[in-house]
Design a protein around this motif. Structure first.
Motif, PDB file in Angstrom:
ATOM      1  N   TYR A 117       0.830  -1.317   0.092  1.00 38.21           N
ATOM      2  CA  TYR A 117      -0.167  -0.101  -0.078  1.00 38.21           C
ATOM      3  C   TYR A 117       0.878   1.242  -0.019  1.00 38.21           C
ATOM      4  O   TYR A 117       0.613   2.087  -0.644  1.00 38.21           O
ATOM      5  CB  TYR A 117      -0.920   0.081   1.081  1.00 38.21           C
ATOM      6  CG  TYR A 117      -2.196  -1.021   1.018  1.00 38.21           C
ATOM      7  CD1 TYR A 117      -2.846  -0.799  -0.135  1.00 38.21           C
ATOM      8  CD2 TYR A 117      -2.417  -1.664   2.262  1.00 38.21           C
ATOM      9  CE1 TYR A 117      -4.149  -1.755  -0.350  1.00 38.21           C
ATOM     10  CE2 TYR A 117      -3.368  -2.526   1.848  1.00 38.21           C
ATOM     11  CZ  TYR A 117      -4.267  -2.473   0.825  1.00 38.21           C
ATOM     12  OH  TYR A 117      -5.438  -3.472   0.630  1.00 38.21           O
ATOM     13  N   ILE A 118       2.067   1.375   0.888  1.00 38.90           N
ATOM     14  CA  ILE A 118       2.858   2.437   0.818  1.00 38.90           C
ATOM     15  C   ILE A 118       3.563   2.560  -0.461  1.00 38.90           C
ATOM     16  O   ILE A 118       3.329   3.777  -1.126  1.00 38.90           O
ATOM     17  CB  ILE A 118       3.740   2.301   2.022  1.00 38.90           C
ATOM     18  CG1 ILE A 118       3.151   2.291   3.284  1.00 38.90           C
ATOM     19  CG2 ILE A 118       5.080   3.334   1.910  1.00 38.90           C
ATOM     20  CD1 ILE A 118       4.170   2.105   4.702  1.00 38.90           C
ATOM     21  N   ILE A 119       3.739   1.509  -1.146  1.00 42.63           N
ATOM     22  CA  ILE A 119       4.554   1.779  -2.461  1.00 42.63           C
ATOM     23  C   ILE A 119       3.414   2.206  -3.585  1.00 42.63           C
ATOM     24  O   ILE A 119       4.038   3.002  -4.385  1.00 42.63           O
ATOM     25  CB  ILE A 119       5.044   0.302  -3.022  1.00 42.63           C
ATOM     26  CG1 ILE A 119       6.488   0.001  -2.058  1.00 42.63           C
ATOM     27  CG2 ILE A 119       5.523   0.306  -4.344  1.00 42.63           C
ATOM     28  CD1 ILE A 119       6.983  -1.536  -2.285  1.00 42.63           C
ATOM     29  N   LYS A 120       2.347   1.915  -3.420  1.00 42.87           N
ATOM     30  CA  LYS A 120       1.233   2.341  -4.382  1.00 42.87           C
ATOM     31  C   LYS A 120       0.914   3.662  -4.211  1.00 42.87           C
ATOM     32  O   LYS A 120       0.812   4.449  -5.103  1.00 42.87           O
ATOM     33  CB  LYS A 120      -0.074   1.578  -4.079  1.00 42.87           C
ATOM     34  CG  LYS A 120      -0.140   0.234  -4.826  1.00 42.87           C
ATOM     35  CD  LYS A 120      -1.517  -0.361  -4.500  1.00 42.87           C
ATOM     36  CE  LYS A 120      -1.406  -1.966  -5.027  1.00 42.87           C
ATOM     37  NZ  LYS A 120      -2.731  -2.722  -5.010  1.00 42.87           N
ATOM     38  N   ILE A 121       0.769   4.025  -2.777  1.00 45.06           N
ATOM     39  CA  ILE A 121       0.701   5.509  -2.512  1.00 45.06           C
ATOM     40  C   ILE A 121       1.834   6.298  -2.958  1.00 45.06           C
ATOM     41  O   ILE A 121       1.495   7.461  -3.591  1.00 45.06           O
ATOM     42  CB  ILE A 121       0.560   5.643  -1.086  1.00 45.06           C
ATOM     43  CG1 ILE A 121      -0.667   5.163  -0.416  1.00 45.06           C
ATOM     44  CG2 ILE A 121       0.691   7.067  -0.575  1.00 45.06           C
ATOM     45  CD1 ILE A 121      -1.053   5.092   1.152  1.00 45.06           C
ATOM     46  N   SER A 122       3.052   5.914  -2.725  1.00 41.30           N
ATOM     47  CA  SER A 122       4.221   6.620  -3.472  1.00 41.30           C
ATOM     48  C   SER A 122       4.269   6.613  -5.010  1.00 41.30           C
ATOM     49  O   SER A 122       4.607   7.713  -5.353  1.00 41.30           O
ATOM     50  CB  SER A 122       5.507   5.745  -3.024  1.00 41.30           C
ATOM     51  OG  SER A 122       6.708   6.185  -3.806  1.00 41.30           O
ATOM     52  N   ASN A 123       3.697   5.665  -5.459  1.00 36.40           N
ATOM     53  CA  ASN A 123       3.592   5.685  -7.231  1.00 36.40           C
ATOM     54  C   ASN A 123       2.642   6.921  -7.393  1.00 36.40           C
ATOM     55  O   ASN A 123       2.770   7.397  -8.694  1.00 36.40           O
ATOM     56  CB  ASN A 123       3.270   4.295  -7.623  1.00 36.40           C
ATOM     57  CG  ASN A 123       4.427   3.494  -7.478  1.00 36.40           C
ATOM     58  OD1 ASN A 123       5.541   3.777  -7.272  1.00 36.40           O
ATOM     59  ND2 ASN A 123       4.079   2.216  -7.388  1.00 36.40           N
ATOM     60  N   HIS A 124       1.771   7.024  -6.608  1.00 38.10           N
ATOM     61  CA  HIS A 124       0.578   7.934  -7.122  1.00 38.10           C
ATOM     62  C   HIS A 124       0.907   9.515  -6.126  1.00 38.10           C
ATOM     63  O   HIS A 124      -0.190  10.231  -6.148  1.00 38.10           O
ATOM     64  CB  HIS A 124      -0.781   7.296  -6.748  1.00 38.10           C
ATOM     65  CG  HIS A 124      -0.967   6.307  -7.720  1.00 38.10           C
ATOM     66  ND1 HIS A 124      -1.021   6.347  -9.170  1.00 38.10           N
ATOM     67  CD2 HIS A 124      -1.121   4.822  -7.581  1.00 38.10           C
ATOM     68  CE1 HIS A 124      -1.087   5.197  -9.700  1.00 38.10           C
ATOM     69  NE2 HIS A 124      -1.280   4.419  -8.428  1.00 38.10           N
ATOM     70  N   SER A 125       2.008   9.515  -5.369  1.00 35.31           N
ATOM     71  CA  SER A 125       2.025  10.662  -4.415  1.00 35.31           C
ATOM     72  C   SER A 125       2.003  12.176  -5.001  1.00 35.31           C
ATOM     73  O   SER A 125       1.377  12.940  -4.606  1.00 35.31           O
ATOM     74  CB  SER A 125       3.350  10.593  -3.998  1.00 35.31           C
ATOM     75  OG  SER A 125       4.472  10.813  -4.591  1.00 35.31           O
ATOM     76  N   GLY A 126       2.413  12.267  -6.482  1.00 35.40           N
ATOM     77  CA  GLY A 126       2.307  13.538  -7.203  1.00 35.40           C
ATOM     78  C   GLY A 126       0.747  13.887  -7.379  1.00 35.40           C
ATOM     79  O   GLY A 126       0.403  15.049  -7.118  1.00 35.40           O
ATOM     80  N   THR A 127       0.058  13.127  -7.755  1.00 35.60           N
ATOM     81  CA  THR A 127      -1.409  13.352  -7.818  1.00 35.60           C
ATOM     82  C   THR A 127      -2.054  13.420  -6.652  1.00 35.60           C
ATOM     83  O   THR A 127      -2.961  14.338  -6.497  1.00 35.60           O
ATOM     84  CB  THR A 127      -2.106  12.101  -8.705  1.00 35.60           C
ATOM     85  OG1 THR A 127      -1.428  11.657  -9.721  1.00 35.60           O
ATOM     86  CG2 THR A 127      -3.656  12.322  -8.854  1.00 35.60           C
ATOM     87  N   LEU A 128      -1.914  12.799  -5.472  1.00 33.20           N
ATOM     88  CA  LEU A 128      -2.346  13.004  -4.183  1.00 33.20           C
ATOM     89  C   LEU A 128      -2.088  14.396  -3.731  1.00 33.20           C
ATOM     90  O   LEU A 128      -2.911  15.111  -2.923  1.00 33.20           O
ATOM     91  CB  LEU A 128      -1.773  11.770  -3.293  1.00 33.20           C
ATOM     92  CG  LEU A 128      -2.301  10.313  -3.440  1.00 33.20           C
ATOM     93  CD1 LEU A 128      -1.557   9.543  -2.665  1.00 33.20           C
ATOM     94  CD2 LEU A 128      -3.782  10.426  -3.278  1.00 33.20           C
ATOM     95  N   PHE A 129      -0.885  14.888  -3.824  1.00 33.21           N
ATOM     96  CA  PHE A 129      -0.410  16.144  -3.186  1.00 33.21           C
ATOM     97  C   PHE A 129      -0.863  17.338  -4.184  1.00 33.21           C
ATOM     98  O   PHE A 129      -1.456  18.188  -3.543  1.00 33.21           O
ATOM     99  CB  PHE A 129       0.983  16.254  -3.130  1.00 33.21           C
ATOM    100  CG  PHE A 129       1.905  15.550  -1.957  1.00 33.21           C
ATOM    101  CD1 PHE A 129       1.745  16.231  -0.692  1.00 33.21           C
ATOM    102  CD2 PHE A 129       2.295  14.527  -1.794  1.00 33.21           C
ATOM    103  CE1 PHE A 129       1.925  15.596   0.488  1.00 33.21           C
ATOM    104  CE2 PHE A 129       2.888  13.809  -1.059  1.00 33.21           C
ATOM    105  CZ  PHE A 129       2.754  14.436   0.092  1.00 33.21           C
TER     106      PHE A 129
END
Length: 133
Positions: A117-129
């Motif tokens: 889950y953390i790796i998935k969040i990291s992959n999409h972190s630009g969009t999340l921020f």
């Protein structure tokens, strides 16, 4: 007076008062004062206690300014802490987690669910921020 706008306002009020208007009417027409202010002045004029009313208005505004300063000073520290937290989180998700994910891929074994889950969040972190901002 320091500010040009304030000086112009005082001169405008003075001109209206010299031409026969009451102080509260002049304040009302200028559209620079709240109803609380000009109705307070009206009451002071009508009861012949204008000096007392103006003193109370001064105390009210001094308390209001002091309260605003206290609120700003109280909220400054938490705002700085939140900003640093978000920046650290952004750095961790964009720089540190991708380094570890490449190391984990080399092992070839199944990763724990939380790590995935953390790796998935990291992959999409630009969009999340961007959504967060």
């Amino acid at each position: 007076m320091d500010k040009k706008k304030e000086k112009e306002l005082v001169l405008e009020l003075k001109d209206k008062i010299v031409h026969g208007k009451s102080i509260y009417e002049s304040m009302m027409e200028s559209k620079q004062f709240s109803p609380y202010e000009y109705y307070s002045v009206q009451i002071g004029e009508e009861t012949r206690k204008l000096e007392e009313v103006l003193t109370e208005l001064q105390k009210y505004f001094n308390r209001k300014i002091q309260m605003r300063r206290q609120i700003v000073s109280v909220l400054t520290y938490p705002a700085i802490v939140m900003l640093v937290t978000v920046l650290v989180l952004y750095f961790m998700l964009n720089k540190v987690v991708p380094m570890f994910s490449s190391v984990f891929k080399q092992f070839g074994s199944e990763l724990p669910k939380s790590t995935r889950y953390i790796i998935k969040i990291s992959n999409h972190s630009g969009t999340l921020f961007l959504v967060f901002l």
